[in-house]
Write a protein that holds these residues in place. Structure first.
Motif, PDB file in Angstrom:
ATOM      1  N   ALA A   1     -24.278 -14.309  77.800  1.00  0.00           N
ATOM      2  CA  ALA A   1     -24.352 -15.598  77.107  1.00  0.00           C
ATOM      3  C   ALA A   1     -23.208 -15.726  76.108  1.00  0.00           C
ATOM      4  CB  ALA A   1     -25.699 -15.734  76.394  1.00  0.00           C
ATOM      5  N   GLY A   2     -22.812 -14.602  75.514  1.00  0.00           N
ATOM      6  CA  GLY A   2     -21.711 -14.624  74.559  1.00  0.00           C
ATOM      7  C   GLY A   2     -20.405 -15.057  75.194  1.00  0.00           C
ATOM      8  N   GLY A   3     -20.185 -14.684  76.450  1.00  0.00           N
ATOM      9  CA  GLY A   3     -18.988 -15.142  77.148  1.00  0.00           C
ATOM     10  C   GLY A   3     -18.971 -16.650  77.309  1.00  0.00           C
TER      11      GLY A   3
ATOM     12  N   ASP B   1     -17.905 -35.647  75.455  1.00  0.00           N
ATOM     13  CA  ASP B   1     -17.570 -34.251  75.739  1.00  0.00           C
ATOM     14  C   ASP B   1     -17.665 -33.361  74.505  1.00  0.00           C
ATOM     15  OD1 ASP B   1     -17.078 -34.733  78.435  1.00  0.00           O
ATOM     16  OD2 ASP B   1     -14.976 -35.238  78.087  1.00  0.00           O
ATOM     17  N   LEU B   2     -17.131 -33.826  73.386  1.00  0.00           N
ATOM     18  CA  LEU B   2     -17.154 -33.024  72.165  1.00  0.00           C
ATOM     19  C   LEU B   2     -18.596 -32.782  71.719  1.00  0.00           C
ATOM     20  CD1 LEU B   2     -15.740 -31.637  69.808  1.00  0.00           C
ATOM     21  CD2 LEU B   2     -15.590 -33.873  68.671  1.00  0.00           C
ATOM     22  N   THR B   3     -19.430 -33.806  71.813  1.00  0.00           N
ATOM     23  CA  THR B   3     -20.835 -33.656  71.428  1.00  0.00           C
ATOM     24  C   THR B   3     -21.541 -32.630  72.300  1.00  0.00           C
ATOM     25  OG1 THR B   3     -20.894 -35.971  70.707  1.00  0.00           O
ATOM     26  CG2 THR B   3     -23.009 -34.891  71.067  1.00  0.00           C
ATOM     27  N   VAL B   4     -21.293 -32.684  73.602  1.00  0.00           N
ATOM     28  CA  VAL B   4     -21.894 -31.712  74.525  1.00  0.00           C
ATOM     29  C   VAL B   4     -21.466 -30.297  74.154  1.00  0.00           C
ATOM     30  CG1 VAL B   4     -21.951 -30.903  76.920  1.00  0.00           C
ATOM     31  CG2 VAL B   4     -22.110 -33.347  76.436  1.00  0.00           C
ATOM     32  N   GLU B   5     -20.187 -30.123  73.895  1.00  0.00           N
ATOM     33  CA  GLU B   5     -19.691 -28.787  73.586  1.00  0.00           C
ATOM     34  C   GLU B   5     -20.270 -28.247  72.284  1.00  0.00           C
ATOM     35  OE1 GLU B   5     -15.598 -29.749  73.846  1.00  0.00           O
ATOM     36  OE2 GLU B   5     -15.620 -29.771  76.041  1.00  0.00           O
ATOM     37  N   LEU B   6     -20.396 -29.108  71.273  1.00  0.00           N
ATOM     38  CA  LEU B   6     -20.993 -28.675  70.011  1.00  0.00           C
ATOM     39  C   LEU B   6     -22.461 -28.306  70.196  1.00  0.00           C
ATOM     40  CD1 LEU B   6     -19.379 -31.272  67.572  1.00  0.00           C
ATOM     41  CD2 LEU B   6     -19.021 -28.797  67.550  1.00  0.00           C
ATOM     42  N   ILE B   7     -23.192 -29.111  70.974  1.00  0.00           N
ATOM     43  CA  ILE B   7     -24.607 -28.835  71.244  1.00  0.00           C
ATOM     44  C   ILE B   7     -24.759 -27.492  71.949  1.00  0.00           C
ATOM     45  CG2 ILE B   7     -26.564 -29.543  72.684  1.00  0.00           C
ATOM     46  CD1 ILE B   7     -25.843 -32.449  72.024  1.00  0.00           C
ATOM     47  N   LEU B   8     -23.936 -27.273  72.970  1.00  0.00           N
ATOM     48  CA  LEU B   8     -24.042 -26.037  73.739  1.00  0.00           C
ATOM     49  C   LEU B   8     -23.588 -24.824  72.931  1.00  0.00           C
ATOM     50  CD1 LEU B   8     -22.800 -27.341  77.185  1.00  0.00           C
ATOM     51  CD2 LEU B   8     -25.054 -26.407  76.698  1.00  0.00           C
ATOM     52  N   PHE B   9     -22.609 -25.016  72.072  1.00  0.00           N
ATOM     53  CA  PHE B   9     -22.152 -23.909  71.232  1.00  0.00           C
ATOM     54  C   PHE B   9     -23.265 -23.464  70.290  1.00  0.00           C
ATOM     55  CE2 PHE B   9     -20.296 -22.465  67.192  1.00  0.00           C
ATOM     56  CZ  PHE B   9     -19.637 -21.330  67.640  1.00  0.00           C
TER      57      PHE B   9
ATOM     58  N   SER C   1     -26.522 -24.080  70.501  1.00  0.00           N
ATOM     59  CA  SER C   1     -27.670 -23.584  71.268  1.00  0.00           C
ATOM     60  C   SER C   1     -27.394 -22.184  71.805  1.00  0.00           C
ATOM     61  CB  SER C   1     -27.983 -24.534  72.428  1.00  0.00           C
ATOM     62  OG  SER C   1     -28.225 -25.836  71.965  1.00  0.00           O
ATOM     63  N   GLY C   2     -26.215 -21.998  72.405  1.00  0.00           N
ATOM     64  CA  GLY C   2     -25.885 -20.707  72.988  1.00  0.00           C
ATOM     65  C   GLY C   2     -25.817 -19.601  71.953  1.00  0.00           C
ATOM     66  N   LEU C   3     -25.282 -19.915  70.783  1.00  0.00           N
ATOM     67  CA  LEU C   3     -25.169 -18.921  69.720  1.00  0.00           C
ATOM     68  C   LEU C   3     -26.547 -18.431  69.284  1.00  0.00           C
ATOM     69  CD1 LEU C   3     -22.711 -17.704  68.248  1.00  0.00           C
ATOM     70  CD2 LEU C   3     -23.111 -19.350  66.409  1.00  0.00           C
ATOM     71  N   ILE C   4     -27.486 -19.361  69.168  1.00  0.00           N
ATOM     72  CA  ILE C   4     -28.848 -18.976  68.778  1.00  0.00           C
ATOM     73  C   ILE C   4     -29.537 -18.216  69.907  1.00  0.00           C
ATOM     74  CG2 ILE C   4     -31.120 -19.859  68.105  1.00  0.00           C
ATOM     75  CD1 ILE C   4     -29.652 -22.261  66.835  1.00  0.00           C
ATOM     76  N   VAL C   5     -29.332 -18.677  71.134  1.00  0.00           N
ATOM     77  CA  VAL C   5     -29.996 -18.060  72.288  1.00  0.00           C
ATOM     78  C   VAL C   5     -29.607 -16.598  72.448  1.00  0.00           C
ATOM     79  CG1 VAL C   5     -29.993 -18.057  74.829  1.00  0.00           C
ATOM     80  CG2 VAL C   5     -30.442 -20.177  73.586  1.00  0.00           C
ATOM     81  N   MET C   6     -28.384 -16.235  72.055  1.00  0.00           N
ATOM     82  CA  MET C   6     -27.955 -14.834  72.184  1.00  0.00           C
ATOM     83  C   MET C   6     -28.929 -13.877  71.504  1.00  0.00           C
ATOM     84  SD  MET C   6     -23.818 -15.130  71.616  1.00  0.00           S
ATOM     85  CE  MET C   6     -23.598 -13.340  71.588  1.00  0.00           C
ATOM     86  N   THR C   7     -29.520 -14.303  70.394  1.00  0.00           N
ATOM     87  CA  THR C   7     -30.456 -13.418  69.680  1.00  0.00           C
ATOM     88  C   THR C   7     -31.755 -13.230  70.456  1.00  0.00           C
ATOM     89  OG1 THR C   7     -31.458 -15.234  68.402  1.00  0.00           O
ATOM     90  CG2 THR C   7     -29.505 -14.190  67.479  1.00  0.00           C
ATOM     91  N   PHE C   8     -32.111 -14.210  71.294  1.00  0.00           N
ATOM     92  CA  PHE C   8     -33.362 -14.110  72.038  1.00  0.00           C
ATOM     93  C   PHE C   8     -33.353 -12.910  72.986  1.00  0.00           C
ATOM     94  CE2 PHE C   8     -34.024 -19.045  71.917  1.00  0.00           C
ATOM     95  CZ  PHE C   8     -34.168 -18.973  70.542  1.00  0.00           C
TER      96      PHE C   8
ATOM     97  N   GLY D   1     -33.270 -21.579  76.999  1.00  0.00           N
ATOM     98  CA  GLY D   1     -32.649 -20.295  76.693  1.00  0.00           C
ATOM     99  C   GLY D   1     -33.674 -19.183  76.544  1.00  0.00           C
ATOM    100  N   MET D   2     -34.830 -19.511  75.974  1.00  0.00           N
ATOM    101  CA  MET D   2     -35.885 -18.507  75.846  1.00  0.00           C
ATOM    102  C   MET D   2     -36.423 -18.106  77.215  1.00  0.00           C
ATOM    103  SD  MET D   2     -37.782 -16.398  74.339  1.00  0.00           S
ATOM    104  CE  MET D   2     -37.491 -16.665  72.589  1.00  0.00           C
ATOM    105  N   LEU D   3     -36.542 -19.075  78.124  1.00  0.00           N
ATOM    106  CA  LEU D   3     -36.964 -18.746  79.488  1.00  0.00           C
ATOM    107  C   LEU D   3     -35.955 -17.788  80.129  1.00  0.00           C
ATOM    108  CD1 LEU D   3     -38.091 -22.269  80.762  1.00  0.00           C
ATOM    109  CD2 LEU D   3     -39.530 -20.421  79.886  1.00  0.00           C
ATOM    110  N   SER D   4     -34.677 -18.037  79.876  1.00  0.00           N
ATOM    111  CA  SER D   4     -33.643 -17.150  80.390  1.00  0.00           C
ATOM    112  C   SER D   4     -33.758 -15.766  79.770  1.00  0.00           C
ATOM    113  CB  SER D   4     -32.252 -17.740  80.106  1.00  0.00           C
ATOM    114  OG  SER D   4     -31.228 -16.832  80.458  1.00  0.00           O
TER     115      SER D   4
END
Length: 544
Positions: A167-169, A282-290, A292-299, A454-457
């Protein structure tokens, strides 16, 4: 990690463990960054490397090339799995990370299709093949290397850093794109700035090699080598070792099939859904995913640690069951939050299409087949995220709330004119196809849904490196876990964006592609319930 029949192994110190986890995880982040940056920039690459005015076909071609890399992952798993079991874990994944870095930087140097024509996509495909081969050897090497340094009671937690690194990648790829966007004007970024994230892989390669060269060989492999227990032919023995065929089947469908389809649905389908039919900026999508992904890494770390206490099976079963229950509602929620205007307009002014041969052929342009006029209309509606109802009719017609929309003949000879014309006509009835920037409250809701996915993942992925290492005998572990993992990840997961895209393009339902994920997870759940070992985690044994 003590193994049956092995010599006594020296316990690595805490400092050595930190270096092992840090170097392995950093290398995994960089290597997956190299692989994912292509998918992150798919919306730009379709114009850079493919010559078509068909928006749907362009994206499908990009996802096809994306899938090519995955198709070669099993070959990389066989090749590097063999080397890893014969020559060692450390030097094998030094080779894989080098190959990945060079191939990724190469994508950033390819001239566009406007400059060199069809040679552009051919070179991209070749470099994606090299990336797939490299990635086929990376995951198994990093996961086993950490697992074989870990004490049994912390193996799930320590190896979960490898899962978080995948996920970090993805997060790093988003972060680099965001940085480029803030530093490079949008027009310049679309013209040439997209190359910078690819070229950056040279620097990441240098860092990764520097870190990994500090590592020593896995203690388990050292002990096997000292005792002369190195496998003669790891590939052959993976299928002849007693009980291994069942283990490979379970690893392929009951573990990898579940985790990989959920992962790519959560991250890549979520990204494509927001950018595509929901028209989010596009910028909004990237910020949302960034975020979300950063938090999901801890899961992943939480689930890995939890699996050390409750076993590896329980989190995977819980994650699979919840996915079957929540997958469609999660994406319905994303749609209603990201672009409620299209949903409301469709309710007020339902779109109906009538006519002969009302079917779509997503690859008609690519194979020089004639798309029907009705198919061309349906294609525009699907790409725009507009739901519609098909009715029978002798002649082609399009209506919004019963109001007929004119379809001039010249639209059917010009894809751009057809797209712009239909969108403009629907705009008169309340459909808004401009780039959307959801409200702050809606963005919080979107992030919350992505965190749920992300938690399901994490539930289905967080403990997998430990589980796969424990399932297979150490003499053929690299090959035995890499082969099913990369067949599953390469074909079931890697082809997901393409398969889901074709299903959506063929049915006109923007949610229909989710059925692919649902079906793979449902079958995987049955296999996992039957085949994953119950009880607390344990080292490999022949009766496991």
């Amino acid at each position: 990690m003590a193994e049956p029949g092995s010599a006594a192994l020296r316990e690595p110190s805490d400092k050595e463990i930190r270096l092992v986890i840090g170097a392995s995880s950093a290398g995994t982040i960089f290597e997956w960054y190299d692989f994912f940056i292509y998918g992150t920039l798919a919306y730009i690459l379709k114009d850079a490397f493919y010559e078509t005015d068909n928006e749907t076909l362009g994206l499908l071609l990009v996802w096809s090339t994306f899938a090519v890399g995955f198709a070669f992952r099993p070959i990389g798993a066989i090749l590097f799995g063999y080397l890893g079991d014969k020559l060692g874990r450390k030097y094998t994944f030094l080779v894989t990370v080098t190959l990945m870095g060079i191939a990724t930087a190469g994508v950033g140097m390819i001239p566009t299709v406007d400059t060199i024509g069809i040679a552009a996509p051919i070179i991209v495909i070749f470099l994606r093949i090299l990336q797939g081969l490299a990635l086929g050897g990376e995951y198994g090497g990093a996961a086993i290397y950490v697992a074989e340094h870990s004490p049994p009671e912390k193996r799930g937690y320590y190896t979960s850093f490898i899962q978080a690194s995948v996920a970090g990648g993805f997060v790093l790829s988003i972060a680099v794109v965001l940085a480029c966007r803030f530093l490079i004007p949008e027009d310049d970024f679309n013209a040439w700035g997209w190359r910078v994230p690819f070229l950056l892989s040279i620097i990441l390669l240098g860092i990764s090699l520097w870190m990994r060269l500090k590592l020593s060989e896995s203690p388990v492999f050292q002990a096997m080598k000292a005792e002369g227990r190195i496998s003669g032919n790891p590939f052959v023995e993976s299928f002849t070792y007693p009980g291994n065929k069942k283990r490979i089947f379970v690893a392929l469908f009951g573990i990898t099939g579940i985790l990989t389809t959920i992962w790519y649905t959560a991250f890549f389908s979520g990204m494509s859904f927001l950018r595509g039919p929901m028209h989010v900026d596009d910028l909004t999508v990237e910020l949302i995913l960034f975020v979300s992904g950063l938090i999901v890494m801890t899961f992943y770390l939480v689930v890995g640690r939890w699996s050390d206490k409750v076993g590896r099976k329980k989190p995977i079963i819980i994650g699979a069951v919840l996915t079957l229950l929540l997958l469609f509602p999660a994406f319905w929620g994303l749609g209603s939050l990201a672009n409620p205007g299209i949903e409301r307009a469709a309710e007020r002014m339902p779109i109906t299409v009538a006519g002969p041969q009302c079917v779509t052929d997503p690859f008609a342009d690519m194979f020089d087949r004639e798309q029907t006029d009705c198919g061309k209309v349906l294609e525009v509606l699907t790409a725009a995220g507009v739901p519609y109802t098909l009715t029978e009719g002798a002649t082609l017609s399009l209506a919004a709330g019963g109001n007929a929309i004119a379809l001039p003949p010249e639209w059917f000879d010009d894809g751009a004119a057809r797209r712009d014309g239909i969108r403009a006509a629907l705009g008169e009835y309340g459909f808004d196809f401009s780039k959307q920037r959801p409200s702050a409250a809606a963005i919080v809701g979107i992030v919350a849904i992505l965190l749920g996915l992300g938690m399901l993942s994490a539930l289905t992925y967080g403990s997998v490196a430990a589980l796969l290492s424990e399932m297979f005998p150490p003499t053929i572990r690299y090959s035995s876990m890499s082969i099913p993992y990369h067949i599953g990840a390469g074909y079931l997961g890697g082809f997901l964006p393409l398969i889901a895209g074709v299903i959506v393009a063929s049915t006109g339902d923007i949610y229909s592609g989710l059925w692919y994920t649902w079906a793979v997870v449902a079958f995987g759940l049955l296999v996992a319930w039957w085949g994953i070992p119950d009880g607390p985690p344990r080292d490999f044994a022949d009766d496991a």
